[in-house]
Enzyme design. Structure first.
Site, PDB file in Angstrom:
ATOM      1  CG  HIS A  15      -1.831  -1.105   1.303  1.00  0.00           C
ATOM      2  ND1 HIS A  15      -2.937  -1.049   0.415  1.00  0.00           N
ATOM      3  CD2 HIS A  15      -1.902  -2.170   2.023  1.00  0.00           C
ATOM      4  CE1 HIS A  15      -3.738  -2.403   0.811  1.00  0.00           C
ATOM      5  NE2 HIS A  15      -3.320  -2.893   1.608  1.00  0.00           N
ATOM      6  CG  HIS A  38      -2.314  -9.821  -3.874  1.00  0.00           C
ATOM      7  ND1 HIS A  38      -2.815 -10.637  -4.791  1.00  0.00           N
ATOM      8  CD2 HIS A  38      -2.245 -10.452  -2.668  1.00  0.00           C
ATOM      9  CE1 HIS A  38      -3.120 -12.025  -4.144  1.00  0.00           C
ATOM     10  NE2 HIS A  38      -2.687 -11.595  -2.965  1.00  0.00           N
ATOM     11  N   GLY A  59      -4.215 -19.912  11.465  1.00  0.00           N
ATOM     12  CA  GLY A  59      -2.763 -19.348  11.609  1.00  0.00           C
ATOM     13  C   GLY A  59      -2.853 -17.953  12.424  1.00  0.00           C
ATOM     14  NE  ARG A  60       2.380 -13.457  14.635  1.00  0.00           N
ATOM     15  CZ  ARG A  60       2.764 -12.349  14.095  1.00  0.00           C
ATOM     16  NH1 ARG A  60       2.761 -12.143  12.905  1.00  0.00           N
ATOM     17  NH2 ARG A  60       2.971 -11.299  15.045  1.00  0.00           N
TER      18      ARG A  60
END
Length: 304
Positions: free
Chosen positions: A98, A108, A261-262
């Site tokens: 960004h 991305h 997941g984290r």
């Protein structure tokens, strides 16, 4: 069946994370990525890297993860219901950039390998990934460059590969509730195992290696364009579309959350600042109106 070389894929992904971070740091003066290693209780872990409030990039996240589990999450087996219940390992690099300047697009990229295993049977593997571009102010030169690099990466693998994965990208990064694409597309592929393992791995590498070639020239062209509050507010408004897609539709986000997941790493794709405005419509004929009227429509950018 050819050997599934997970260690070779993992080493490539770690090297890719290093090279992308180095390339972005080189474009952002003195800014540096901070690294945060993490482990997952069920198995595996990763290393998250985030650059915050640089001179060029307001937030850049480049994550590597390699997780294992006893049962594929629903998001991973939705396209392959016969694999539900198999143990798995998944590894990949995912990044979202960004920028500060509204004239520099958000970008991305993601490349990944899944392996689903069951005792007594051959492992089932597939690759996925791609890259896509989300401009706030459109420049045809940038769009043509982005898609030309994508086409060049695909060319050694077949005459129809770019067109197929370009179309898939247009269809995947689409906000159904807004009836508009997220950006100007690029490449998207998933469930790739139609070639033998080494060729599929080679294609994943070609896509991963093409990302900086596609993005950095655009950053260099647009980073120093002067802008004001109007452009900044429009950027923040359009970032809302990015957030909506990632939280509602994105397979990677859903997989990460469903596989425990984290969370900090999974949601690093979200921009630091964003806004929503009720029933906003840009002024007719303005550069802001041109974004949706001319750029956010599936186009053959290479025949322009």
């Amino acid at each position: 069946m050819p050997e599934v070389s997970t260690e070779a894929v993992k080493q490539y992904l770690l090297d890719l994370q290093d090279s992308v971070c180095a390339g972005l740091e080189g474009e952002d003066d003195n800014a540096r990525f901070l690294e945060d290693g993490w482990e997952r209780e069920e198995g595996g872990g990763g290393r998250s890297r985030v650059l915050a409030d640089g001179a060029v990039f307001e937030k850049a996240g480049v994550n590597f993860s390699h997780v294992t589990g006893a049962s594929l999450p629903p998001s991973a087996s939705a396209q392959r219901p016969e694999l539900a219940g198999r143990s798995f390992q998944a590894m990949g690099v995912s990044l979202v950039i960004h920028p500060h300047n509204p004239y520099v697009p958000t970008s991305h990229a993601n490349v990944r390998l899944f392996v689903a295993e069951k005792p007594g049977e051959e492992p089932v593997w597939w690759f996925g990934g791609g890259f896509d571009l989300t401009p706030y102010y459109g420049f045809e030169e940038d769009c043509r460059h982005w898609h030309q690099v994508a086409a060049d990466a695909c060319a050694p693998f077949g005459d129809d590969v770019y067109s197929r994965y370009k179309t898939w990208c247009d269809e995947y990064f689409y906000l159904k509730h807004r009836h508009e694409p997220r950006g100007i597309g690029g490449l998207f592929f998933d469930d790739l195992n139609e070639w033998e393992f080494d060729t599929s791995f080679g294609f994943m590498q070609a896509v991963g290696d093409a990302y900086l070639k596609a993005y950095l020239p655009i950053v260099q062209r647009r980073r120093d364009i002067e802008y004001g509050e109007r452009e900044r507010q429009f950027q923040l408004y359009r970032r809302g579309r990015y957030v909506e897609f990632n939280l509602v539709y994105d397979r990677g986000t859903l997989f990460g959350l469903q596989s425990d997941g984290r969370t900090e790493a999974i949601l690093m794709s979200l921009p630091p600042l964003v806004r929503w405005e009720y029933d906003y419509h840009p002024e007719p004929g303005s550069p802001e109106a041109r974004l949706t009227e001319e750029f956010l429509k599936p186009r053959d950018w290479l025949s322009q």
